[in-house]
Write a protein that holds these residues in place. Structure first.
Motif, PDB file in Angstrom:
ATOM      1  N   ASP A 192     -35.804 -39.077  42.709  1.00 41.18           N
ATOM      2  CA  ASP A 192     -34.729 -38.595  44.175  1.00 41.18           C
ATOM      3  C   ASP A 192     -35.663 -36.872  43.322  1.00 41.18           C
ATOM      4  O   ASP A 192     -34.266 -36.051  42.709  1.00 41.18           O
ATOM      5  CB  ASP A 192     -33.294 -39.199  44.159  1.00 41.18           C
ATOM      6  N   ALA A 193     -35.387 -36.426  43.984  1.00 44.33           N
ATOM      7  CA  ALA A 193     -35.574 -34.494  44.243  1.00 44.33           C
ATOM      8  C   ALA A 193     -34.046 -34.248  44.920  1.00 44.33           C
ATOM      9  O   ALA A 193     -34.505 -33.145  45.288  1.00 44.33           O
ATOM     10  CB  ALA A 193     -36.706 -33.954  44.961  1.00 44.33           C
ATOM     11  N   ALA A 194     -33.192 -34.440  45.475  1.00 47.58           N
ATOM     12  CA  ALA A 194     -32.462 -34.060  46.369  1.00 47.58           C
ATOM     13  C   ALA A 194     -31.084 -33.284  45.324  1.00 47.58           C
ATOM     14  O   ALA A 194     -31.546 -34.794  44.016  1.00 47.58           O
ATOM     15  CB  ALA A 194     -31.150 -34.957  46.871  1.00 47.58           C
ATOM     16  N   GLY A 195     -30.688 -32.982  45.479  1.00 45.97           N
ATOM     17  CA  GLY A 195     -29.348 -32.579  44.542  1.00 45.97           C
ATOM     18  C   GLY A 195     -29.788 -31.643  43.502  1.00 45.97           C
ATOM     19  O   GLY A 195     -31.157 -30.406  44.188  1.00 45.97           O
ATOM     20  N   ASP A 196     -28.986 -31.234  42.626  1.00 41.28           N
ATOM     21  CA  ASP A 196     -29.445 -29.239  41.702  1.00 41.28           C
ATOM     22  C   ASP A 196     -30.328 -29.545  40.766  1.00 41.28           C
ATOM     23  O   ASP A 196     -30.976 -30.369  40.399  1.00 41.28           O
ATOM     24  CB  ASP A 196     -28.197 -28.787  40.202  1.00 41.28           C
ATOM     25  N   ALA A 197     -31.487 -28.412  40.497  1.00 36.74           N
ATOM     26  CA  ALA A 197     -32.307 -28.495  39.305  1.00 36.74           C
ATOM     27  C   ALA A 197     -32.343 -29.591  38.333  1.00 36.74           C
ATOM     28  O   ALA A 197     -33.264 -30.437  37.673  1.00 36.74           O
ATOM     29  CB  ALA A 197     -33.285 -27.637  39.256  1.00 36.74           C
ATOM     30  N   GLU A 198     -30.983 -29.402  36.998  1.00 34.83           N
ATOM     31  CA  GLU A 198     -31.136 -30.617  35.505  1.00 34.83           C
ATOM     32  C   GLU A 198     -30.712 -31.688  36.524  1.00 34.83           C
ATOM     33  O   GLU A 198     -30.541 -32.572  35.621  1.00 34.83           O
ATOM     34  CB  GLU A 198     -29.240 -29.900  36.113  1.00 34.83           C
ATOM     35  N   GLN A 199     -29.625 -32.068  37.650  1.00 34.79           N
ATOM     36  CA  GLN A 199     -29.649 -33.433  37.583  1.00 34.79           C
ATOM     37  C   GLN A 199     -31.215 -33.782  38.027  1.00 34.79           C
ATOM     38  O   GLN A 199     -31.545 -36.022  37.897  1.00 34.79           O
ATOM     39  CB  GLN A 199     -29.229 -33.413  39.419  1.00 34.79           C
ATOM     40  N   VAL A 200     -32.489 -33.261  38.917  1.00 33.00           N
ATOM     41  CA  VAL A 200     -32.953 -33.560  38.828  1.00 33.00           C
ATOM     42  C   VAL A 200     -34.340 -34.002  37.632  1.00 33.00           C
ATOM     43  O   VAL A 200     -35.136 -34.880  37.237  1.00 33.00           O
ATOM     44  CB  VAL A 200     -34.014 -32.930  39.351  1.00 33.00           C
ATOM     45  N   ALA A 201     -33.712 -32.739  36.758  1.00 38.03           N
ATOM     46  CA  ALA A 201     -34.346 -32.954  35.678  1.00 38.03           C
ATOM     47  C   ALA A 201     -34.336 -34.146  34.292  1.00 38.03           C
ATOM     48  O   ALA A 201     -34.739 -34.499  34.220  1.00 38.03           O
ATOM     49  CB  ALA A 201     -34.111 -31.767  35.028  1.00 38.03           C
ATOM     50  N   SER A 202     -32.871 -33.861  34.500  1.00 44.45           N
ATOM     51  CA  SER A 202     -32.459 -35.675  33.742  1.00 44.45           C
ATOM     52  C   SER A 202     -33.144 -36.621  34.411  1.00 44.45           C
ATOM     53  O   SER A 202     -33.233 -37.815  33.506  1.00 44.45           O
ATOM     54  CB  SER A 202     -30.915 -35.819  33.714  1.00 44.45           C
ATOM     55  N   ARG A 203     -33.276 -36.453  35.561  1.00 43.42           N
ATOM     56  CA  ARG A 203     -33.819 -37.950  36.089  1.00 43.42           C
ATOM     57  C   ARG A 203     -35.484 -38.260  35.592  1.00 43.42           C
ATOM     58  O   ARG A 203     -35.767 -38.915  35.278  1.00 43.42           O
ATOM     59  CB  ARG A 203     -34.083 -37.754  37.741  1.00 43.42           C
ATOM     60  N   ILE A 204     -35.896 -37.358  35.627  1.00 49.08           N
ATOM     61  CA  ILE A 204     -37.457 -37.141  35.105  1.00 49.08           C
ATOM     62  C   ILE A 204     -37.273 -37.518  34.046  1.00 49.08           C
ATOM     63  O   ILE A 204     -38.234 -38.383  33.147  1.00 49.08           O
ATOM     64  CB  ILE A 204     -38.458 -35.631  35.530  1.00 49.08           C
ATOM     65  N   TRP A 205     -36.869 -36.701  33.728  1.00 46.19           N
ATOM     66  CA  TRP A 205     -36.566 -36.796  31.437  1.00 46.19           C
ATOM     67  C   TRP A 205     -36.753 -38.182  31.124  1.00 46.19           C
ATOM     68  O   TRP A 205     -37.109 -38.824  30.269  1.00 46.19           O
ATOM     69  CB  TRP A 205     -35.338 -36.242  30.757  1.00 46.19           C
ATOM     70  N   ALA A 206     -36.180 -38.685  31.792  1.00 45.95           N
ATOM     71  CA  ALA A 206     -35.428 -40.631  31.479  1.00 45.95           C
ATOM     72  C   ALA A 206     -36.587 -41.373  31.393  1.00 45.95           C
ATOM     73  O   ALA A 206     -36.461 -41.897  30.593  1.00 45.95           O
ATOM     74  CB  ALA A 206     -34.554 -40.947  32.300  1.00 45.95           C
ATOM     75  N   LEU A 207     -37.703 -41.036  32.937  1.00 47.08           N
ATOM     76  CA  LEU A 207     -38.622 -41.886  33.266  1.00 47.08           C
ATOM     77  C   LEU A 207     -39.731 -41.380  31.406  1.00 47.08           C
ATOM     78  O   LEU A 207     -40.565 -42.200  31.850  1.00 47.08           O
ATOM     79  CB  LEU A 207     -39.223 -40.770  33.931  1.00 47.08           C
ATOM     80  N   VAL A 208     -39.737 -40.112  31.091  1.00 45.68           N
ATOM     81  CA  VAL A 208     -40.966 -39.464  30.765  1.00 45.68           C
ATOM     82  C   VAL A 208     -40.028 -40.193  29.143  1.00 45.68           C
ATOM     83  O   VAL A 208     -40.842 -40.249  27.759  1.00 45.68           O
ATOM     84  CB  VAL A 208     -40.702 -37.629  30.478  1.00 45.68           C
ATOM     85  N   GLN A 209     -38.833 -40.362  28.482  1.00 43.50           N
ATOM     86  CA  GLN A 209     -38.960 -41.154  27.277  1.00 43.50           C
ATOM     87  C   GLN A 209     -39.118 -42.544  27.030  1.00 43.50           C
ATOM     88  O   GLN A 209     -39.580 -43.014  26.303  1.00 43.50           O
ATOM     89  CB  GLN A 209     -37.102 -40.745  27.533  1.00 43.50           C
ATOM     90  N   GLU A 210     -38.806 -42.777  28.301  1.00 43.51           N
ATOM     91  CA  GLU A 210     -39.679 -44.405  28.462  1.00 43.51           C
ATOM     92  C   GLU A 210     -40.898 -44.142  28.505  1.00 43.51           C
ATOM     93  O   GLU A 210     -42.161 -45.180  27.116  1.00 43.51           O
ATOM     94  CB  GLU A 210     -39.959 -44.968  29.849  1.00 43.51           C
TER      95      GLU A 210
END
Length: 213
Positions: A192-210
């Motif tokens: 989900d690319a909505a929201g501020d940049a930090e929110q998007v970054a957190s979503r991405i980092w969770a996937l990268v951690q997997e």
């Protein structure tokens, strides 16, 4: 005897115009730096000296070529990028963080230009089979409504050859990304690319951690 080098990870970022790929990539790289992960940041079309020359042609608003020529130039750039940059980096144990890859060809040339025509999609599949020896380990599809993304993109520099297309073109591109995510749900993860940049970054980092697990 030294231990064998572990192959690097390959992550691509995808999405329609203005979804925030550049910012998301920069934020991921900051986190990888903090974790001590060796990586390279690259892009398509482009990424190698020859591919960057082709990028200039492909994005130039003065370039007038048909759809097949555009597709072949994209894959010529991609082939050189792979051989000169991506594959050596992965073999050396580096991560590759790439702004667009094959999924953009399917979305932009297959759906945007080709309207999802089976013949055009078959051409692209054939080129992938022949010239792309590796796919990303993880593809992050930044999902944002097309009109919202276009409004963001219009605030940037002058529109390139692709950005000048009409809204219905980008609606088809979006459909292309959506279709690929549904076809390859393990590799292509919707973000989900909505929201501020930090929110998007957190979503991405969770996937990268997997991916690192």
């Amino acid at each position: 005897m030294s231990a064998a080098i572990q192959p690097g990870r390959f992550i691509s970022f995808e999405g329609t115009e203005g979804v925030g790929k550049s910012t998301a990539i920069d934020n991921l790289c900051v986190r990888l730096d903090a974790e001590g992960v060796a990586y390279i940041k690259t892009r398509e079309p482009g990424g190698s000296p020859f591919a960057e020359q082709l990028r200039s042609l492909l994005l130039d608003v003065k370039t007038q070529i048909n759809d097949d020529t555009e597709l072949l130039l994209m894959f010529a750039a991609r082939s050189d990028h792979l051989q000169q940059v991506i594959l050596p980096a992965l073999a050396a144990g580096q991560w590759v963080i790439c702004d667009r890859f094959v999924d953009s060809s399917v979305a932009y040339q297959g759906y945007g230009r080709g309207h999802g025509d089976a013949q055009m999609l078959a051409k692209i599949d054939s080129l992938i089979d022949r010239f792309v020896p590796t796919l990303p380990d993880l593809t992050l599809w930044l999902d944002l409504p097309v009109q919202e993304g276009m409004q963001r993109a219009q605030k940037r520099s002058a529109a390139d050859r692709f950005e000048q297309q009409q809204l219905d073109f980008f609606d088809r591109v979006y459909q292309g990304f959506q279709a690929q995510q549904q076809a390859h749900p393990q590799r292509i993860q919707r973000v989900d690319a909505a929201g501020d940049a930090e929110q998007v970054a957190s979503r991405i980092w969770a996937l990268v951690q997997e991916l690192r697990a």
